[in-house]
Scaffold this active site. Structure first.
Site, PDB file in Angstrom:
ATOM      1  N   LYS A 139      28.463  21.688  70.646  1.00  0.00           N
ATOM      2  CA  LYS A 139      29.489  22.590  71.188  1.00  0.00           C
ATOM      3  C   LYS A 139      29.002  23.201  72.503  1.00  0.00           C
ATOM      4  CE  LYS A 139      32.887  22.562  68.130  1.00  0.00           C
ATOM      5  NZ  LYS A 139      32.411  22.356  66.799  1.00  0.00           N
ATOM      6  N   LYS A 172      36.671   6.464  67.732  1.00  0.00           N
ATOM      7  CA  LYS A 172      36.771   6.971  66.363  1.00  0.00           C
ATOM      8  C   LYS A 172      38.090   7.741  66.219  1.00  0.00           C
ATOM      9  CE  LYS A 172      34.639  10.643  63.562  1.00  0.00           C
ATOM     10  NZ  LYS A 172      35.466  11.809  63.542  1.00  0.00           N
ATOM     11  N   LYS A 198      41.321  13.944  65.395  1.00  0.00           N
ATOM     12  CA  LYS A 198      42.395  14.784  65.929  1.00  0.00           C
ATOM     13  C   LYS A 198      42.071  15.257  67.340  1.00  0.00           C
ATOM     14  CE  LYS A 198      40.567  18.693  63.452  1.00  0.00           C
ATOM     15  NZ  LYS A 198      39.826  17.982  62.410  1.00  0.00           N
TER      16      LYS A 198
HETATM   17  P1  ADP Z   1      38.386  14.936  63.062  1.00  0.00           P
HETATM   18  O1  ADP Z   1      37.382  13.966  63.650  1.00  0.00           O
HETATM   19  O2  ADP Z   1      39.780  14.431  63.152  1.00  0.00           O
HETATM   20  O3  ADP Z   1      38.199  16.327  63.600  1.00  0.00           O
HETATM   21  P2  ADP Z   1      37.146  15.991  60.703  1.00  0.00           P
HETATM   22  O4  ADP Z   1      35.828  16.110  61.396  1.00  0.00           O
HETATM   23  O5  ADP Z   1      37.901  17.226  60.361  1.00  0.00           O
HETATM   24  O6  ADP Z   1      38.075  14.993  61.521  1.00  0.00           O
HETATM   25  O7  ADP Z   1      36.991  15.063  59.416  1.00  0.00           O
HETATM   26  C1  ADP Z   1      36.852  15.474  58.105  1.00  0.00           C
HETATM   27  C2  ADP Z   1      36.160  14.338  57.387  1.00  0.00           C
HETATM   28  O8  ADP Z   1      36.956  13.136  57.490  1.00  0.00           O
HETATM   29  C3  ADP Z   1      34.798  14.006  58.018  1.00  0.00           C
HETATM   30  O9  ADP Z   1      33.734  14.624  57.379  1.00  0.00           O
HETATM   31  C4  ADP Z   1      34.691  12.496  57.875  1.00  0.00           C
HETATM   32  O10 ADP Z   1      34.018  12.190  56.667  1.00  0.00           O
HETATM   33  C5  ADP Z   1      36.123  12.019  57.739  1.00  0.00           C
HETATM   34  N1  ADP Z   1      36.568  11.330  58.954  1.00  0.00           N
HETATM   35  C6  ADP Z   1      37.191  11.872  60.037  1.00  0.00           C
HETATM   36  N2  ADP Z   1      37.498  10.931  60.941  1.00  0.00           N
HETATM   37  C7  ADP Z   1      37.067   9.759  60.434  1.00  0.00           C
HETATM   38  C8  ADP Z   1      37.106   8.412  60.897  1.00  0.00           C
HETATM   39  N3  ADP Z   1      37.670   8.077  62.060  1.00  0.00           N
HETATM   40  N4  ADP Z   1      36.560   7.460  60.125  1.00  0.00           N
HETATM   41  C9  ADP Z   1      35.996   7.779  58.929  1.00  0.00           C
HETATM   42  N5  ADP Z   1      35.940   9.021  58.444  1.00  0.00           N
HETATM   43  C10 ADP Z   1      36.461  10.011  59.175  1.00  0.00           C
END
Ligand code: ADP
Ligand code: TRP
Length: 321
Positions: free
Chosen positions: A111, A190, A193
């Site tokens: 961050k 990847k 959001k």
């Molecule tokens: P974002 O990347 O959308 O902010 P988060 O970090 O809130 O998503 O994700 C919550 C959980 O969902 C993570 O701990 C991870 O295990 C899973 N996750 C998020 N994006 C992916 C992805 N593209 N592929 C696999 N797992 C994911």
């Protein structure tokens, strides 16, 4: 019986990456012991700033879990903030947490590297997460690879507390999902959001269609065979329907089949796989009282697990006798 605990932050609309990477594995693990899954709304406050967003995302994670097969009769599903005692434990843990341990946390360092404005919540994030884990006497903590260091920090903190105040906490075992493939987003990065490249798990039909039709492809002309293996389309199909994937590769290699056709095929498989979940989700959206009752019941069950642990920690420190 082993306690299996995990949390998911309500910080945005759920997408296929969340489903394959976090929700499906958590749902699959329900049968291995007492699963305790919570919606980490305190944690999400480090990034969500509108009250109405936090409320909506929190509801969506709860309804989403239920729609995708979490069994509330067996699994404890609750909102982190319904057990505010976690903050008392977080304080007891913070007095044994070295500053250096938190300063080395990747999530915090990232961050700063992004130039984000930092705050104490972000810095103390791993301490609250350790409290989440230790408060429920967790044995197993399934998380994605990105959370590995937070689990190490939680174990370190538990050990430090036990060394100083006596043996109160069980050291939790991380279950890191190394094998889970990273689900790519429509632009090939990847799915996340933060990249605006998602395929929404519970989006409107039109929205999902638009996202799928927007998947990035190369410029191989219609009449030439297309390389599906390793492509974004291919990886998404593999995740959504391993059964349909083989045939998808063959279709891709067939001259005359265009990317538009292949995207429609993927869209059809997404609809097929997620339609029942989406229907259940829509149902719950119109029956929020059912979700709230489950969260309410989950909070009571979570509290029953937490109170004796907190009491033991209070006694060990001398706060209570
Ligand atoms: P974002 O990347 O959308 O902010 P988060 O970090 O809130 O998503 O994700 C919550 C959980 O969902 C993570 O701990 C991870 O295990 C899973 N996750 C998020 N994006 C992916 C992805 N593209 N592929 C696999 N797992 C994911
Ligand atoms: N930090 C986790 C994530 O972003 C969410 C979380 C909060 C969590 N507390 C937890 C996960 C305790 C496991 C255990 O994914």
């Amino acid at each position: 019986m082993k306690i299996i605990l995990s949390g998911i932050q309500p910080s945005g609309a759920l997408h296929l990456g969340n489903y394959f990477g976090a929700m499906q594995p958590a749902i699959d693990m329900q049968s291995l012991g007492q699963a305790v899954y919570f919606i980490a709304d305190y944690h999400a406050l480090t990034s969500v700033s509108k009250a109405e967003d936090l409320r909506r995302y929190t509801f969506d994670v709860a309804a989403g879990f239920l729609a995708c097969g979490l069994d509330p009769a067996r699994t404890i599903l609750f909102r982190q903030s319904d057990v505010p005692q976690v903050h008392e434990l977080a304080w007891l843990l913070s007095v044994v947490t070295p500053m250096g341990l938190l300063e080395r946390a990747h999530s915090y360092k990232d961050k700063i590297a992004q130039g984000a404005e930092t705050n104490h919540g972000l810095f103390a994030y791993p301490v609250l997460m350790a409290a989440d884990i230790l408060l429920y006497n967790s044995d197993l903590v399934p998380v994605g690879k990105d959370q590995k260091q937070h689990l190490e920090i939680a174990r370190d903190i538990a050990q430090k507390f036990n060394d100083r105040f006596g043996s109160v906490f069980k050291l939790p075992e991380p279950v890191i999902r190394e094998a889970t493939a990273i689900v790519p987003g429509v632009d090939g990065r990847k799915m996340s959001k933060s990249y605006a490249n998602i395929i929404a798990l519970f989006g409107e039909e039109k929205e999902i269609r638009k996202q799928v039709m927007g998947i990035k492809t190369d410029s191989t002309p219609m009449e030439q065979p297309k390389q599906i293996e390793g492509s974004v389309l291919g990886q998404l199909m593999q995740a959504v329907s391993p059964e349909a994937y083989k045939d998808f590769v063959v279709q891709g290699a067939t001259p005359g089949v265009g990317y538009g056709d292949l995207k429609k095929k993927l869209l059809a498989e997404i609809e097929l796989r997620f339609k029942p979940f989406q229907e259940k989700f829509r149902y719950l959206q119109t029956h929020p009282e059912e979700v709230n009752a489950i969260l309410h019941d989950g909070a009571a069950r979570a509290r029953a697990l937490a109170m004796p642990v907190l009491e033991a920690a209070r006694r060990a420190t001398g706060l209570s006798s």
